[in-house]
Design a protein around this motif. Structure first.
Motif, PDB file in Angstrom:
ATOM      1  N   ALA A 131       0.845  -1.205   0.000  1.00 32.76           N
ATOM      2  CA  ALA A 131       0.000   0.000   0.000  1.00 32.76           C
ATOM      3  C   ALA A 131       0.876   1.250   0.000  1.00 32.76           C
ATOM      4  CB  ALA A 131      -0.936  -0.010   1.210  1.00 32.76           C
ATOM      5  N   ARG A 132       1.911   1.266   0.811  1.00 40.55           N
ATOM      6  CA  ARG A 132       2.823   2.419   0.847  1.00 40.55           C
ATOM      7  C   ARG A 132       3.604   2.544  -0.464  1.00 40.55           C
ATOM      8  NH1 ARG A 132       3.849   0.079   5.904  1.00 40.55           N
ATOM      9  NH2 ARG A 132       6.022  -0.327   5.347  1.00 40.55           N
ATOM     10  N   ALA A 133       3.980   1.403  -1.039  1.00 40.43           N
ATOM     11  CA  ALA A 133       4.723   1.409  -2.310  1.00 40.43           C
ATOM     12  C   ALA A 133       3.830   1.918  -3.448  1.00 40.43           C
ATOM     13  CB  ALA A 133       5.256   0.017  -2.608  1.00 40.43           C
ATOM     14  N   VAL A 134       2.566   1.487  -3.478  1.00 40.79           N
ATOM     15  CA  VAL A 134       1.625   1.982  -4.490  1.00 40.79           C
ATOM     16  C   VAL A 134       1.483   3.491  -4.364  1.00 40.79           C
ATOM     17  CG1 VAL A 134      -0.812   2.039  -5.174  1.00 40.79           C
ATOM     18  CG2 VAL A 134       0.305  -0.159  -4.764  1.00 40.79           C
ATOM     19  N   ASN A 135       1.333   3.988  -3.146  1.00 37.70           N
ATOM     20  CA  ASN A 135       1.180   5.431  -2.942  1.00 37.70           C
ATOM     21  C   ASN A 135       2.416   6.200  -3.399  1.00 37.70           C
ATOM     22  OD1 ASN A 135      -1.408   5.041  -2.004  1.00 37.70           O
ATOM     23  ND2 ASN A 135      -0.831   5.130   0.152  1.00 37.70           N
ATOM     24  N   ALA A 136       3.598   5.638  -3.192  1.00 41.12           N
ATOM     25  CA  ALA A 136       4.829   6.288  -3.656  1.00 41.12           C
ATOM     26  C   ALA A 136       4.864   6.327  -5.187  1.00 41.12           C
ATOM     27  CB  ALA A 136       6.051   5.554  -3.112  1.00 41.12           C
ATOM     28  N   LEU A 137       4.460   5.228  -5.824  1.00 45.58           N
ATOM     29  CA  LEU A 137       4.432   5.202  -7.291  1.00 45.58           C
ATOM     30  C   LEU A 137       3.357   6.149  -7.824  1.00 45.58           C
ATOM     31  CD1 LEU A 137       5.006   1.395  -7.877  1.00 45.58           C
ATOM     32  CD2 LEU A 137       6.560   3.257  -8.518  1.00 45.58           C
ATOM     33  N   ALA A 138       2.211   6.206  -7.166  1.00 46.77           N
ATOM     34  CA  ALA A 138       1.150   7.129  -7.582  1.00 46.77           C
ATOM     35  C   ALA A 138       1.635   8.575  -7.507  1.00 46.77           C
ATOM     36  CB  ALA A 138      -0.098   6.935  -6.722  1.00 46.77           C
ATOM     37  N   ALA A 139       2.361   8.908  -6.454  1.00 51.46           N
ATOM     38  CA  ALA A 139       2.906  10.266  -6.307  1.00 51.46           C
ATOM     39  C   ALA A 139       3.907  10.588  -7.416  1.00 51.46           C
ATOM     40  CB  ALA A 139       3.554  10.432  -4.935  1.00 51.46           C
TER      41      ALA A 139
END
Length: 194
Positions: A131-139
């Motif tokens: 979840a944190r990795a997805v959010n970093a990629l989304a950013a």
């Protein structure tokens, strides 16, 4: 009318694997709201192996000693272990974010002939790190990043003889193919390492 039907068909196809975001625990939610169970991820990857990038974001130690899902394109750790610093309170080695994470994902996409518009599926131990990795990629501008919400090892049992053990769900517990063997092409190394 035809364009409305086509739009609805595309929407139905794009969400064929999707889990209702309301059913996802808060610590596993992402800004992109793209969720898969391990079984759904396996099916998605089997149906489109060349058009999907499948990354395991666990640490190098985890993939080395716990195993990896079959079909994984690469291990690109989101967090790195500080083996020189032990936190007595948490009784664990500390972690820090991999400063090469975004660039490494981009390199893996390019190596597979894909771009930022391709589906990217991330798996970790139990779904919270992805979840944190997805959010970093989304950013960083990625929009089609999926998280495997039950991860490789799954969630812990709340009660019974298996209480505290990762036996509830996950890639391994679903009986999906996995291995202890890492192919050298799947391994992440820091820049300059051999």
């Amino acid at each position: 009318m035809r364009s409305i039907f086509l739009a609805l068909a595309l929407y139905a196809c794009s969400s064929a694997y999707a889990i209702d975001p309301a059913a996802v625990p808060p610590d596993k939610r992402t800004v992109l709201d793209r969720y898969l169970t391990s079984a759904e991820a396996h099916r998605m990857l089997s149906e489109n192996p060349g058009g999907t990038l499948f990354l395991d974001v666990r640490t190098q130690a985890e993939v080395s000693y716990v195993g990896v899902p079959a079909g994984m394109d690469a291990n690109v750790p989101f967090m790195l272990v500080d083996f020189d610093h032990f936190d007595a309170k948490s009784r664990r080695f500390t972690l820090h974010k991999n400063p090469e994470f975004i660039r490494s994902v981009e390199q893996r996409l390019q190596a597979k002939g894909l771009d930022r518009n391709a589906d990217i599926v991330l798996i970790c131990r139990s779904g919270d790190r992805t979840a944190r990795a997805v959010n970093a990629l989304a950013a960083a501008g990625f929009t089609r990043v999926w998280t495997v919400i039950d991860g490789f090892e799954g969630d812990t049992a709340d009660s019974g003889a298996e209480r505290g053990k990762r036996t509830v769900n996950g890639w391994k517990n679903a009986g999906l193919p996995w291995s202890y063997a890492l192919d050298p092409a799947q391994v992440w190394l820091p820049p300059g390492a051999r």
